[in-house]
Design an enzyme around this catalytic site. Sequence first.
Site, PDB file in Angstrom:
ATOM      1  N   HIS A   1      -7.667  -5.597  -0.125  1.00  0.00           N
ATOM      2  CA  HIS A   1      -6.405  -4.863  -0.063  1.00  0.00           C
ATOM      3  C   HIS A   1      -5.539  -5.285   1.122  1.00  0.00           C
ATOM      4  O   HIS A   1      -4.320  -5.300   1.041  1.00  0.00           O
ATOM      5  CB  HIS A   1      -6.723  -3.365   0.015  1.00  0.00           C
ATOM      6  CG  HIS A   1      -5.516  -2.491   0.049  1.00  0.00           C
ATOM      7  ND1 HIS A   1      -4.543  -2.524  -0.929  1.00  0.00           N
ATOM      8  CD2 HIS A   1      -5.106  -1.557   0.945  1.00  0.00           C
ATOM      9  CE1 HIS A   1      -3.596  -1.649  -0.622  1.00  0.00           C
ATOM     10  NE2 HIS A   1      -3.911  -1.060   0.502  1.00  0.00           N
TER      11      HIS A   1
ATOM     12  N   ASP B   1      -8.309  -7.264  -4.370  1.00  0.00           N
ATOM     13  CA  ASP B   1      -8.022  -5.881  -3.955  1.00  0.00           C
ATOM     14  C   ASP B   1      -8.652  -4.921  -4.956  1.00  0.00           C
ATOM     15  O   ASP B   1      -8.155  -4.737  -6.061  1.00  0.00           O
ATOM     16  CB  ASP B   1      -6.500  -5.687  -3.903  1.00  0.00           C
ATOM     17  CG  ASP B   1      -6.090  -4.299  -3.426  1.00  0.00           C
ATOM     18  OD1 ASP B   1      -6.978  -3.439  -3.243  1.00  0.00           O
ATOM     19  OD2 ASP B   1      -4.873  -4.080  -3.227  1.00  0.00           O
TER      20      ASP B   1
ATOM     21  N   SER C   1       0.840  -1.185   0.000  1.00  0.00           N
ATOM     22  CA  SER C   1       0.000   0.000   0.000  1.00  0.00           C
ATOM     23  C   SER C   1       0.887   1.252   0.000  1.00  0.00           C
ATOM     24  O   SER C   1       1.769   1.356  -0.846  1.00  0.00           O
ATOM     25  CB  SER C   1      -0.944  -0.045   1.204  1.00  0.00           C
ATOM     26  OG  SER C   1      -2.024   0.806   1.013  1.00  0.00           O
TER      27      SER C   1
END
Lengths: 418, 194
Positions: free
Chosen positions: A394, A361, A169
Amino acid sequence: MMEVIEEKKFDKINSPNSVGLVETKYYTFAYPPKKLVLDSGVEFGPITVSYETYGELNYKKDNGILVFHALSGDAHAAGYNKIDDPKPGWWDNMIGPQKPFDTNKYFVICANVLGGCKGTTGPSSINPETKKYYGLDFPEITINDMVKVQKELIDYLKIEKLFCVAGGSMGGMLALQWIKSYPEKAEAAIIIATTPEHSAQQIAFNSIGRYAIISDPNWNNGNYYCSGNKPTTGLSVARMIGHITYLSEEAMHKKFGREYINSLKKNFSNTNKLIIKPSEIEKPIENGLNQEKKANFKKEFEVENYLHYQSESFIKRFDPNSYLYITKAIDNFNISKGYNNLATALKNVKAKCLVISFSSDWLYPKEQSLKIVKALKINNIDTTYVNLLTPYGHDSFLIDDEKFKSVVKGFLQSIRRN
Amino acid sequence: MKKHKVISNWVKPYSKVLILGCGNGELLKFLQENNNVEAHGLDIDSEKVSEAISTGLSVIQGDINTDLIDYPDKSFDYIVAHDILQIMEKPDNVLKQIIRIADKSIISFPNFAYFLIRLSILFSGRMPKTKLLPYEWYDSPNIHLFTVKDFINFCSKQNFKIIDKFFTGLGRRKIPTYLLPNFFAEFAYFLISA
């Protein structure tokens, strides 16, 4: 009974696969007049970085792995800071003896980012010049500024070249920025569930979070440190929205379905008490009944309960102003800025790269990772990529998954030192 | 193992190799160990790619049909396209990309003009099923089957040089296979370049 619990705690900490008890360390630099020049042009300092290290730096100092945390993470990536910590660090399943980031082989470093609220200088730190909290006097920061700060730490640790940089991320953005800014400073990079530039949808979600915080009356233009009233409502709304985007529809459905709290079944024949009988119209509704209705609007489903629980634990550990500054840095992230395209921006990259996306995700979809892969391929960089089939959304990179772990482990074993 | 040997004999040691449709990386590992090559792979299957990466191989999950355009000209010494050309959407485009990216390329495929296939169609009147082409007509991934003659023809039209070739078919009796490969070869390997 207490002794049994104590023993269990020690078991956890003394487990052969845990880094055990760890201490957060601090390094301060950029003292005036040698302040750090931020991307905005502002000179800023002094800066304190909080960091943790796991494993031993070898004689050649070539076994260092720098891991970067995501938006809400911190320097505490593995092990326990205190014996009675209920949970280990955020990437404990990845870092430790025999784990993918094997601390028997590697020296793993994790630092809290600039602008953070867990030991590194951020808006909740005290400005040494004014002796007041920075609040909104804290300068605008970028992902590149965060990387510059961590580069100072790596220099301080006397590491000439890292074996690997890794993160998911926002951590993936930091890893990508690192290999672009310092091509000679890492043999390899693991870039997980991230993007070369934040998209309109991603900015939109972050913007709702920020709006929730600044609309909270307690926010008070960022001056809430002394009032004792943190804009917790705003921050918890921000966290709830964020949390929804980190999970997949499938994961949420599996975890909560349509379950009601306390397995209280929504049985409409039992809710007759909520229906107002004509004879009661003139009378004010009982206060208790009103309370119950309000509670139902707030938390009725298990998934609501979960979001509330998550946000309540988050507001205790996170600073609302840090949330504003860091999400802004993420939204402004565009590694191709100032270049014709992504491939040109990544032209000088030398690190061998592992790019990972996750099939579930939807916040950072595989197309964004593929843009990075394409640009690396165009530049003839040794690239490895997989879109792992996971159901968790995610957050997959934070979940203990055997396939994910073996991919990271295999990649690390394939890195040759140049 | 035999197929690995044919390919490995053509690959110079310490060269940079890309294998298209590398699966879990079995051939990549073989070339890495036997030829000391810098091994890279491309495959569409997530499970197989993660297996390959877990053994330390540089593999990219992607689609050969669309993803070859990203590789720079002459970025590999060899590309190996083993038994995959006939499953491509546009085999001609894939071949042109391969020739552009690699110095030399190894292309292998089942020869659809193999005499047992010819006889099978002639006598049964049905789509042939062999050890190498075991699928039913409706579930076969082989959407662009071709013959040795087709391939040689295509290479000469495109001005691709055929450097070497190898055929398997009638066991050890090599002579008829090499005299009439389009008839006697069941499987063909070509080493080609621009």
